[in-house]
Design an enzyme around this catalytic site. Sequence first.
Site, mmCIF file in Angstrom:
data_model
loop_
_atom_site.group_PDB
_atom_site.id
_atom_site.type_symbol
_atom_site.label_atom_id
_atom_site.label_comp_id
_atom_site.label_asym_id
_atom_site.label_seq_id
_atom_site.Cartn_x
_atom_site.Cartn_y
_atom_site.Cartn_z
ATOM 1 N N ARG A 100 -15.025 8.295 15.602
ATOM 2 C CA ARG A 100 -14.820 9.706 15.987
ATOM 3 C C ARG A 100 -16.088 10.529 15.737
ATOM 4 O O ARG A 100 -16.510 11.334 16.573
ATOM 5 C CB ARG A 100 -13.654 10.261 15.184
ATOM 6 C CG ARG A 100 -13.413 11.745 15.308
ATOM 7 C CD ARG A 100 -12.168 12.095 14.496
ATOM 8 N NE ARG A 100 -11.898 13.510 14.439
ATOM 9 C CZ ARG A 100 -12.349 14.333 13.497
ATOM 10 N NH1 ARG A 100 -13.138 13.857 12.540
ATOM 11 N NH2 ARG A 100 -12.023 15.611 13.517
ATOM 12 N N ASP A 127 -22.494 -7.404 6.786
ATOM 13 C CA ASP A 127 -23.644 -8.303 6.761
ATOM 14 C C ASP A 127 -23.904 -9.024 8.091
ATOM 15 O O ASP A 127 -25.000 -8.967 8.648
ATOM 16 C CB ASP A 127 -23.353 -9.320 5.649
ATOM 17 C CG ASP A 127 -24.553 -10.124 5.301
ATOM 18 O OD1 ASP A 127 -25.493 -9.556 4.728
ATOM 19 O OD2 ASP A 127 -24.574 -11.323 5.624
ATOM 20 N N ILE A 168 -14.809 -3.639 3.641
ATOM 21 C CA ILE A 168 -14.112 -3.341 2.380
ATOM 22 C C ILE A 168 -14.842 -3.950 1.183
ATOM 23 O O ILE A 168 -14.547 -3.614 0.044
ATOM 24 C CB ILE A 168 -12.644 -3.839 2.399
ATOM 25 C CG1 ILE A 168 -12.574 -5.366 2.505
ATOM 26 C CG2 ILE A 168 -11.844 -3.155 3.497
ATOM 27 C CD1 ILE A 168 -11.210 -5.921 2.119
ATOM 28 N N ASP A 169 -15.786 -4.856 1.446
ATOM 29 C CA ASP A 169 -16.389 -5.625 0.354
ATOM 30 C C ASP A 169 -17.400 -4.847 -0.506
ATOM 31 O O ASP A 169 -17.701 -5.256 -1.625
ATOM 32 C CB ASP A 169 -17.101 -6.867 0.901
ATOM 33 C CG ASP A 169 -16.133 -7.879 1.481
ATOM 34 O OD1 ASP A 169 -14.921 -7.751 1.229
ATOM 35 O OD2 ASP A 169 -16.588 -8.795 2.194
ATOM 36 N N ARG A 218 4.813 -12.232 -18.542
ATOM 37 C CA ARG A 218 4.107 -13.238 -17.732
ATOM 38 C C ARG A 218 2.604 -13.009 -17.673
ATOM 39 O O ARG A 218 2.117 -11.893 -17.886
ATOM 40 C CB ARG A 218 4.626 -13.162 -16.286
ATOM 41 C CG ARG A 218 5.891 -13.940 -16.106
ATOM 42 C CD ARG A 218 6.311 -13.936 -14.664
ATOM 43 N NE ARG A 218 7.595 -14.611 -14.553
ATOM 44 C CZ ARG A 218 8.412 -14.491 -13.527
ATOM 45 N NH1 ARG A 218 8.091 -13.726 -12.512
ATOM 46 N NH2 ARG A 218 9.545 -15.137 -13.508
ATOM 47 N N GLY A 252 -6.587 -2.116 -15.946
ATOM 48 C CA GLY A 252 -6.515 -2.573 -17.340
ATOM 49 C C GLY A 252 -6.331 -4.078 -17.433
ATOM 50 O O GLY A 252 -5.646 -4.575 -18.331
ATOM 51 N N ARG A 312 1.957 -17.029 -13.117
ATOM 52 C CA ARG A 312 2.162 -16.913 -11.665
ATOM 53 C C ARG A 312 0.834 -16.573 -10.996
ATOM 54 O O ARG A 312 -0.017 -15.907 -11.597
ATOM 55 C CB ARG A 312 3.147 -15.794 -11.326
ATOM 56 C CG ARG A 312 4.556 -16.026 -11.812
ATOM 57 C CD ARG A 312 5.262 -17.082 -10.952
ATOM 58 N NE ARG A 312 6.685 -17.097 -11.221
ATOM 59 C CZ ARG A 312 7.254 -17.679 -12.265
ATOM 60 N NH1 ARG A 312 6.506 -18.295 -13.168
ATOM 61 N NH2 ARG A 312 8.566 -17.651 -12.432
HETATM 62 O O1 F6P Z 1 -15.624 -9.106 4.874
HETATM 63 C C1 F6P Z 1 -14.381 -8.529 4.732
HETATM 64 C C2 F6P Z 1 -13.352 -9.578 4.378
HETATM 65 O O2 F6P Z 1 -12.113 -8.925 4.248
HETATM 66 C C3 F6P Z 1 -13.645 -10.416 3.138
HETATM 67 O O3 F6P Z 1 -13.366 -9.759 1.937
HETATM 68 C C4 F6P Z 1 -12.817 -11.616 3.404
HETATM 69 O O4 F6P Z 1 -13.316 -12.738 2.736
HETATM 70 C C5 F6P Z 1 -12.936 -11.804 4.878
HETATM 71 O O5 F6P Z 1 -13.230 -10.533 5.414
HETATM 72 C C6 F6P Z 1 -11.717 -12.370 5.537
HETATM 73 O O6 F6P Z 1 -11.968 -12.495 6.896
HETATM 74 P P1 F6P Z 1 -10.882 -12.890 7.983
HETATM 75 O O7 F6P Z 1 -9.962 -11.730 8.154
HETATM 76 O O8 F6P Z 1 -11.669 -13.172 9.201
HETATM 77 O O9 F6P Z 1 -10.164 -14.076 7.428
#
Ligand code: F6P
Length: 327
Positions: free
Chosen positions: A25, A107, A131-132, A167, A190, A251
């Site tokens: 946008r 990247d 998101i990384d 757990r 935490g 778990r």
């Molecule tokens: O690069 C973003 C990301 O969400 C990574 O954290 C994750 O490893 C990857 O993409 C997963 O990719 P896909 O949705 O193609 O499996």
Amino acid sequence: MSTSIENIGLFTSGGDAPGMNAAIRAVVRTALYYNIQVTGIRRGYEGMINGEMSLMDRRSVANIVQRGGTILKTGRSEQFMTPEGRKLAYEQLQKNKVDALVAVGGDGTFKGAQLFGKEFNIPIVGLPGTIDNDLFGTDFTIGYDTAINTVVNAVDRIRDTAESHDRLFIIEVMGKDGGMIALRTGIATGSEAVLIPDSTSDINAVFARLERDRRHKSSKIIIVAEADEESGAAFDIGDQIKEKYPNYDTRVSVLGHIQRGGTPTCMDRVLASRVGVAAVEALLDGHRNEMIGVIHNDISYIDFSRAIKHNTELNPKLLKIVEILSL
Ligand code: F6P
């Protein structure tokens, strides 16, 4: 500002990230503000190669600032990594009279953009959309804040069960090459330990900690980054813990793609809007082959070659905080 650019091609590429729509946008509206056309390219580089593109207007970006995902769709293209693929893509851009590009991604997106910009001398700037949060040259990437808030909400819920049943939970979060999501969410929830690929993740230290804490802690949470090299996947760690501490009720929970979707937070919308405006202005100012980010609350410009090198280092002080606060 020079006005030699007439038609900016805009695309999203790689994994979708909340806030990408806010970036779309911002780019479209800023370009229109400066009387420049915008061509929306669908499905990233693959769509560019296939000529999936059309002009965008004010209305095509109405009501999207609050939506997760990307209206332009996205993908990862193997074909674009070949010279033939890039040539086809360039021909499509010429056909559609696109004379500059804004790429929103991570990247892989910038690796492609770097090659393409050099081969065909086309002005390209990038916006950090992943998101990384693993790009150098910006404090945060678009989507990271939303993702970590999603993780925190999920882990808080799991903590209720962990506490009620006494757990131990191993929770895997995303981050294929880095531990930024794991580190911050580990602090915010935490968690008793965080295992990440880009630090000295030491499973033995975690065992020692569990031993030490065993008597007085009822619930335990260990956050594991998806790609932790030392320890492998969360299930491997779960198996190791089950073997060593059969008395623990252990778990494993893998949060997966819920981390990528959802309504972008205010921080992600504002970041995306700021860098979106700055990207168009940067192109007009003659910037090329650069990612536009934000450092210390100011717009930053970093060459693609530096942004993509995984120069991001985890702040050791944040790691230390996990240790100190989980006593
Ligand atoms: O690069 C973003 C990301 O969400 C990574 O954290 C994750 O490893 C990857 O993409 C997963 O990719 P896909 O949705 O193609 O499996």
